[in-house]
Write a protein that holds these residues in place. Sequence first.
Motif, mmCIF file in Angstrom:
data_model
loop_
_atom_site.group_PDB
_atom_site.id
_atom_site.type_symbol
_atom_site.label_atom_id
_atom_site.label_comp_id
_atom_site.label_asym_id
_atom_site.label_seq_id
_atom_site.Cartn_x
_atom_site.Cartn_y
_atom_site.Cartn_z
ATOM 1 N N LEU A 95 0.808 -1.222 0.000
ATOM 2 C CA LEU A 95 0.000 0.000 0.000
ATOM 3 C C LEU A 95 0.842 1.272 0.000
ATOM 4 N N PRO A 96 1.936 1.373 0.774
ATOM 5 C CA PRO A 96 2.738 2.601 0.710
ATOM 6 C C PRO A 96 3.262 2.920 -0.685
ATOM 7 N N VAL A 97 3.562 1.886 -1.471
ATOM 8 C CA VAL A 97 4.026 2.116 -2.840
ATOM 9 C C VAL A 97 2.914 2.759 -3.667
ATOM 10 N N THR A 98 1.714 2.215 -3.558
ATOM 11 C CA THR A 98 0.590 2.763 -4.311
ATOM 12 C C THR A 98 0.223 4.154 -3.839
ATOM 13 N N LEU A 99 0.225 4.380 -2.529
ATOM 14 C CA LEU A 99 -0.112 5.701 -2.004
ATOM 15 C C LEU A 99 0.911 6.748 -2.439
ATOM 16 N N SER A 100 2.182 6.381 -2.465
ATOM 17 C CA SER A 100 3.194 7.332 -2.920
ATOM 18 C C SER A 100 2.972 7.705 -4.384
ATOM 19 N N LEU A 101 2.547 6.736 -5.192
ATOM 20 C CA LEU A 101 2.245 7.015 -6.599
ATOM 21 C C LEU A 101 1.025 7.923 -6.721
ATOM 22 N N VAL A 102 -0.010 7.660 -5.929
ATOM 23 C CA VAL A 102 -1.227 8.481 -5.967
ATOM 24 C C VAL A 102 -0.923 9.909 -5.527
ATOM 25 N N ILE A 103 -0.136 10.061 -4.472
ATOM 26 C CA ILE A 103 0.196 11.401 -3.979
ATOM 27 C C ILE A 103 1.024 12.169 -5.006
ATOM 28 N N LEU A 104 2.012 11.506 -5.612
ATOM 29 C CA LEU A 104 2.835 12.172 -6.627
ATOM 30 C C LEU A 104 1.986 12.578 -7.823
ATOM 31 N N GLY A 284 -9.900 -7.785 0.477
ATOM 32 C CA GLY A 284 -8.983 -6.864 1.140
ATOM 33 C C GLY A 284 -8.595 -5.698 0.254
ATOM 34 N N GLY A 285 -8.386 -5.958 -1.039
ATOM 35 C CA GLY A 285 -8.034 -4.888 -1.968
ATOM 36 C C GLY A 285 -9.154 -3.884 -2.148
ATOM 37 N N ILE A 286 -10.388 -4.377 -2.261
ATOM 38 C CA ILE A 286 -11.531 -3.468 -2.415
ATOM 39 C C ILE A 286 -11.687 -2.593 -1.182
ATOM 40 N N LEU A 287 -11.624 -3.200 -0.011
ATOM 41 C CA LEU A 287 -11.743 -2.424 1.221
ATOM 42 C C LEU A 287 -10.642 -1.366 1.321
ATOM 43 N N THR A 288 -9.438 -1.742 0.953
ATOM 44 C CA THR A 288 -8.317 -0.810 1.040
ATOM 45 C C THR A 288 -8.498 0.359 0.092
ATOM 46 N N PHE A 289 -8.892 0.082 -1.150
ATOM 47 C CA PHE A 289 -9.081 1.152 -2.122
ATOM 48 C C PHE A 289 -10.209 2.094 -1.707
ATOM 49 N N VAL A 290 -11.310 1.529 -1.210
ATOM 50 C CA VAL A 290 -12.430 2.377 -0.798
ATOM 51 C C VAL A 290 -12.045 3.219 0.409
ATOM 52 N N LEU A 291 -11.320 2.639 1.349
ATOM 53 C CA LEU A 291 -10.881 3.395 2.519
ATOM 54 C C LEU A 291 -9.957 4.545 2.109
ATOM 55 N N CYS A 292 -9.033 4.276 1.193
ATOM 56 C CA CYS A 292 -8.140 5.331 0.705
ATOM 57 C C CYS A 292 -8.927 6.434 0.012
ATOM 58 N N GLN A 293 -9.902 6.040 -0.812
ATOM 59 C CA GLN A 293 -10.728 7.028 -1.488
ATOM 60 C C GLN A 293 -11.494 7.876 -0.486
ATOM 61 N N ALA A 294 -12.047 7.247 0.554
ATOM 62 C CA ALA A 294 -12.803 7.995 1.560
ATOM 63 C C ALA A 294 -11.901 8.973 2.311
ATOM 64 N N VAL A 295 -10.692 8.544 2.640
ATOM 65 C CA VAL A 295 -9.760 9.416 3.367
ATOM 66 C C VAL A 295 -9.348 10.605 2.503
ATOM 67 N N PHE A 296 -9.008 10.345 1.231
ATOM 68 C CA PHE A 296 -8.616 11.435 0.337
ATOM 69 C C PHE A 296 -9.775 12.419 0.127
ATOM 70 N N ALA A 297 -10.986 11.884 -0.070
ATOM 71 C CA ALA A 297 -12.146 12.761 -0.262
ATOM 72 C C ALA A 297 -12.412 13.591 0.981
ATOM 73 N N MET A 298 -12.221 12.989 2.158
ATOM 74 C CA MET A 298 -12.426 13.731 3.394
ATOM 75 C C MET A 298 -11.399 14.854 3.536
ATOM 76 N N LEU A 299 -10.146 14.579 3.183
ATOM 77 C CA LEU A 299 -9.108 15.609 3.246
ATOM 78 C C LEU A 299 -9.411 16.749 2.284
ATOM 79 N N VAL A 300 -9.948 16.412 1.111
ATOM 80 C CA VAL A 300 -10.326 17.460 0.154
ATOM 81 C C VAL A 300 -11.463 18.298 0.714
ATOM 82 N N ASP A 301 -12.449 17.649 1.361
ATOM 83 C CA ASP A 301 -13.560 18.391 1.960
ATOM 84 C C ASP A 301 -13.068 19.337 3.061
#
Length: 315
Positions: A95-104, A284-301
């Motif tokens: 997950l840290p690898v994917t998150l670093s790619l998403v953030i960049l 596990g992958g679906i839950l992780t992706f949805v959780l990441c999406q929810a966190v990013f959307a919350m930070l944007v809000d």
Amino acid sequence: MARYITMRLLSVVPILFLVSIFTFALITFVPGDKALAIAGVTASPEDIARIRTQYHLDQPVYVQYWYWLEGVLHFDLGDSRYNGQSVAGQIETRLPVTLSLVILASVIALAFGVVLGLIAGIRRRRAVDNVTNIASGVLLALPSFVVALVLLLVLGVRLGWLPILGYTNFADSPWDWLQHMIMPALALAGHIGAIVYRQLRASVGDTLGARFVTAAWARGGSPRGVVGKHVLRNASGPALTSFGVQIAYVIGGTVIVEQIFSVPGMGPYLLAAIKGNDLPVIQGGILTFVLCQAVFAMLVDITHGFLNPKLRVAS
């Protein structure tokens, strides 16, 4: 502001609950004997019985869901049916690898989208406006994997500027990490950057004619002060909202883009699980992706709330 953040946090809870129900329901879509489908056709009767007991398949559905949810809340997502490794452990590594790619990719998209959108909004119907409009239209039309293949061919194969495949940990060498991640990040940033650009361009054009901007000019405001403090701050709302919605596109796009560039993130792991019908990994992958999406959307809000006091008052 604290109340606004609390409301945003609470709004995520029902979304995660509904997603957990949907994710658990994936096991009900498995045809035939679910224990046999999970264990594999070559599994022995003892293995099938163990799977049936492990997943509580001999109990009512609501009991199965409770046991599964209890495991998820304790970060126990089960084991892969192929290698027997812990799904949570593998996600923790990848997950840290994917998150670093998403953030960049998000940083690149915001940087180009905001700068070009602001310039094009101020200089309507000029050369820069026409060029960026055409470029944004092309980026909106092309899927991220097509952009990835073009970048791979041009920057990697033809020009040799960047490494084609592989990955280097950021802690080992930040420069090598950036060289390996810049092409995947650009492939993901193109679509969302074009959306941010178009939203901001339209909002800047409308905001420039507002009365408070005219008043700011009349008070002798400098171009930097008027554009930065009044125009950009008030015009960024729609662009920021679109950015929050499109984060899901970036997170989902990592699945294919990471596979193309051989980045050892969540993408190759989830694709292998889908091909092999590895249900615990898929869940596990679906839950992780949805959780990441929810966190990013919350930070944007929350960021939107900082920029727009009306949202804080309305909440």
